[in-house]
Every structure is written in structure tokens, then in C-alpha cells.
Write a protein that holds these residues in place. Sequence first.
Motif, PDB file in Angstrom:
ATOM      1  N   ASP A 167      -8.017   5.851  -0.693  1.00 34.89           N
ATOM      2  CA  ASP A 167      -7.225   4.782  -0.096  1.00 34.89           C
ATOM      3  C   ASP A 167      -8.142   4.003   0.851  1.00 34.89           C
ATOM      4  OD1 ASP A 167      -5.759   3.346   1.809  1.00 34.89           O
ATOM      5  OD2 ASP A 167      -4.111   4.790   1.864  1.00 34.89           O
ATOM      6  N   HIS A 224      -8.294   0.169   4.993  1.00 30.37           N
ATOM      7  CA  HIS A 224      -8.991  -0.383   6.162  1.00 30.37           C
ATOM      8  C   HIS A 224     -10.477  -0.669   5.937  1.00 30.37           C
ATOM      9  CE1 HIS A 224      -5.653  -0.079   8.965  1.00 30.37           C
ATOM     10  NE2 HIS A 224      -5.327   1.027   8.322  1.00 30.37           N
ATOM     11  N   HIS A 237      -3.004   8.821   5.599  1.00 34.74           N
ATOM     12  CA  HIS A 237      -1.833   7.974   5.828  1.00 34.74           C
ATOM     13  C   HIS A 237      -0.559   8.661   5.308  1.00 34.74           C
ATOM     14  CE1 HIS A 237       0.794   4.374   5.276  1.00 34.74           C
ATOM     15  NE2 HIS A 237       0.176   4.018   6.383  1.00 34.74           N
ATOM     16  N   GLY A 295       0.822  -1.209   0.000  1.00 32.26           N
ATOM     17  CA  GLY A 295       0.000   0.000   0.000  1.00 32.26           C
ATOM     18  C   GLY A 295       0.853   1.256   0.000  1.00 32.26           C
ATOM     19  N   TYR A 296       1.930   1.226   0.763  1.00 32.12           N
ATOM     20  CA  TYR A 296       2.822   2.388   0.803  1.00 32.12           C
ATOM     21  C   TYR A 296       3.404   2.662  -0.590  1.00 32.12           C
ATOM     22  CZ  TYR A 296       6.382   5.639   2.306  1.00 32.12           C
ATOM     23  OH  TYR A 296       7.146   6.767   2.434  1.00 32.12           O
ATOM     24  N   LYS A 349      -4.175  -5.897   5.398  1.00 33.55           N
ATOM     25  CA  LYS A 349      -5.024  -5.651   6.569  1.00 33.55           C
ATOM     26  C   LYS A 349      -6.086  -6.760   6.652  1.00 33.55           C
ATOM     27  CE  LYS A 349      -2.670  -1.785   7.090  1.00 33.55           C
ATOM     28  NZ  LYS A 349      -2.742  -0.522   6.365  1.00 33.55           N
TER      29      LYS A 349
HETATM   30  C1  LIG Z   1      -1.443   0.402   6.101  1.00 30.15           C
HETATM   31  C2  LIG Z   1      -1.854   1.521   5.219  1.00 30.15           C
HETATM   32  C3  LIG Z   1      -1.185   1.792   4.029  1.00 30.15           C
HETATM   33  C4  LIG Z   1       0.062   1.059   3.645  1.00 30.15           C
HETATM   34  O1  LIG Z   1      -0.222  -0.222   3.239  1.00 30.15           O
HETATM   35  P1  LIG Z   1       0.910  -1.351   3.316  1.00 30.15           P
HETATM   36  O2  LIG Z   1       0.418  -2.419   2.420  1.00 30.15           O
HETATM   37  O3  LIG Z   1       0.976  -1.747   4.757  1.00 30.15           O
HETATM   38  O4  LIG Z   1       2.169  -0.727   2.841  1.00 30.15           O
HETATM   39  C5  LIG Z   1      -1.667   2.792   3.223  1.00 30.15           C
HETATM   40  N1  LIG Z   1      -2.743   3.518   3.579  1.00 30.15           N
HETATM   41  C6  LIG Z   1      -3.406   3.292   4.726  1.00 30.15           C
HETATM   42  C7  LIG Z   1      -4.582   4.126   5.066  1.00 30.15           C
HETATM   43  C8  LIG Z   1      -2.972   2.302   5.590  1.00 30.15           C
HETATM   44  O5  LIG Z   1      -3.582   2.100   6.747  1.00 30.15           O
END
Ligand SMILES: *Cc1c(COP(=O)(O)O)cnc(C)c1O
Length: 429
Positions: free
Chosen positions: A208, A211, A137, A112-113, A243
Motif C-alpha cells: 500500500d 503516502h 492502515h 484506498g480504503y 494524498k
Molecule cells: C489514506 C490511506 C488509505 C485509504 O485511502 P483513501 O483513498 O483515503 O480511502 C489506505 N492506506 C493508507 C496507508 C492510507 O494512508
Amino acid sequence: MSRRIAIEDRLRRAVAEREREGLARQVATVHQREGALLVADGEVLVDFSSNDYLGLRSDLEGVAALQEAAAWHGVGAGASAMVSGRHIEQARLEADLAEFLDYPRALVVGSGYLANIGAMAALLERGDLCVQDRLVHASLIDGARLAGARLARYAHCSVEGAVEAFATGPGQPALLATDAVFSMDGTTAPLAELALLARAERALLYVDDAHGFGICGPEGRGSVPAAKLGAREVPLLMVGFGKALGGYGAAILGPEDLIEGLAQMVRTVMFSTAMPPALAAANRQLLGQLATDAWRRFRLAGIIARFKRAAQQHQIDIGESDSPIQPVMIGDNAATMRIAAKLKAAGFLVGAIRPPSVPHGSSRLRISLSTLHTDEQVDGLVAALAQLLPAETRSESGEPAASRGSSTGRRATGDEPNLLPTRVANFGA
Ligand SMILES: *Cc1c(COP(=O)(O)O)cnc(C)c1O
């Protein structure tokens, strides 16, 4: 000639500064996880800190899919898809995601990052306007900075604030980026209003849903359908697999041409090794279970309701969240750490969230609830909180603990909190 500052020294000073402010992080070594329990640094704890909301992380069918695909395809992907081609397992995952989320196309990204920084950096150019909720985030902030865009951040979930943020750059190309469910507060963005605003402002909306995916909406399809919106209103959607899905990785979904553009331009995709085929297969298996395992969401909803009810009975201030993320606001960094340490001594692992993860003065316990928790574990955590919080606030406010303790309504006998994990016996060595 001036003497250079050594970069190592500067780093050491920054770390020392963090330590003085009570912001240094200590990372425990985890030896084993089973259900909602984990063994960390030799202690058995009930885990209220993980984002494995549905308990899918250790699901046997997911594990079997991973093993089976690894046997066929090996451990790693070997290279970037740009160089060596996109593996069929990744192509299948992308097709299933697009179908499940009702978007024309999906692009798998490493995490996600990486998806957020890569997409922001590819979409925005220097001087563009990037309008963001103040609590998004870190990856959305970092991506906009990497692009050299001008950040205009608005008060949490304030549509009026977003309107004002757009007014600061009326002629500039603009992107509106928000979390759908905020990771440290559990709050939900006003997506329908933001979608209207983005359209009126001719801005690109990027949501995004790290969650919300797997948790909200029909069959866990996420925050976009939960808000009665779709691919038209939310042109770009990011979902993470780390998640609720219990895997690892992420995808960006959108219209065919935009996703093709991102596939060509996102540097965190182009210059990074592709997702291991076995992981793609496991993510795909777990994705299928979002629809079939409805019981996981039902059970989670029951756990969330139980926690909120118990917290209210004990007058614990837990804010507005209906999501599995339940923040207990403390404010002070050191007090947050003390309470988290005492909870740990009582057998509960909760996140002690401090800056820079949250704004200064808003340190908190982040309790994340899961399908895996038992009623007794939730009751035990709330009882422990009810015992610990008044004592902490007394030391700040000077109010005697006893008077606050009695106001929490805990019965005196026969109702002592069960502070011990209930499944230790099953745990093995
Ligand atoms: C955890 C998270 C990310 C990053 O995702 P990863 O797959 O852990 O790198 C991005 N945006 C939000 C809102 C998150 O909670």
C-alpha cells in the motif's frame, strides 16, 4: 426470556466511553482553503494536517480538467462499470497509471480504503494467513478480517518479526501486506527484504503506497522504484489519489491475469458506482503533473529539511521520518489534545492522533508538511511547539518549565515566534 440489549444504547455507551477516555472526535467545518491556509469554524489557520503534500489539490490545470470533463460527461458515473461499462476516462487513467508505474495493468477503485478491503477480501479465504506490519492502515486489517483470514502481525518494520509470523502457519496460503510509508509515523517499510521473504515463503506481497506515491522515487513514482524494486518483486501495488496527487480514488496495479481476476472478484468494485469520469480525468491530469512539476518535490524536500533542523535545534523529539509526515510523540491522549488546542489558538492546525488510529499510549501530533508551506510558517510552528511542549511535560513529570525552556536554546529577544499566518491578507472574507 432474556431482555435484549438495545443496539442504540450500546452505541451511546461506546461513545460516552470514548469521551471519558479523551478519544471523542470533533470535526470542524471548513469554509475555505487557500494555499496552506484554511478557515475552519471562523478561524484562519495554517494547515499542517492535510495530505496535500505537493499542493496539487487546488492546481488550476487539475481543476480545469475536472470542469471540462464534467461539462462533457456529467457529475456521476451512473452505475458500476460491471453494469454500464468502463468509461473511456477511467480506461485512460488506468493506462496512464500502468505506464507511469511500469506495471502491466491498473484497476481503478473508488478509494484506498475500498481498494484494500476489496482486494484483501477477494484474495484471502477463511483460514489463510495474512502477515502484516503492526502499524498498517486500518483498511488492510479490516479487509483481512472480512475475508476471515488469520492475522499474524509483526513488530513495526521488523523483518525477523515477519519471518516468525510466517512460521505460525507454514502450510497455509499466505499474503504479506504492508504500507510502504506508514501513515501515522512517516517511517518506510523494508520493502526489499520483505519482497525476498515473501518470495521465499511463496506468499503474495501486497504493498500500500498511499503516502509514497507522488513523493518518493524518480518523478514521484513511489516507494517501489525508490527501493529499486519493480512489478516482479511487488506483484500487487495500491496507490491512492487522495494524498499527494490531490484528487480522490485509488488503483491496484499488478500482472494482467491478477488484475483481471480482481476486476472480476473485488466486491467494492463490482457493487459500487464507478469513479465519476470527470474525477478520472482530473486524477489523470494531476498524474501527468507528477512528472512535469519536479519543483514541487524539491520544494517539499526543502521544507522537510527545514522542519527537522529546527525541531532538532529545539530538542523536539520527532522520530525517524524523512517523509512529509512528522510525528511528535506525546503519549497521553488528554495532553495531545491540550497541545493541539493550544497550537490551534496560536494559528496552527495539526492532527491530534489518538487510538484507534495509533496504539494505546502512543498518541501524537501528526505534522504533515507541504510544498505550500512557507519557511516562516514552518519556523512559527516549531517555535510554538518549543514553547508548548515543555510546559506540558512539566505537568506530567514535575520538572519546572523554566529549566526545560532554557534548554531549548531559544534566544530571548527579537526572535519571538511569528505565530500568525503570513497570508491572511490575501484570504478574502
Ligand atoms: C489514506 C490511506 C488509505 C485509504 O485511502 P483513501 O483513498 O483515503 O480511502 C489506505 N492506506 C493508507 C496507508 C492510507 O494512508
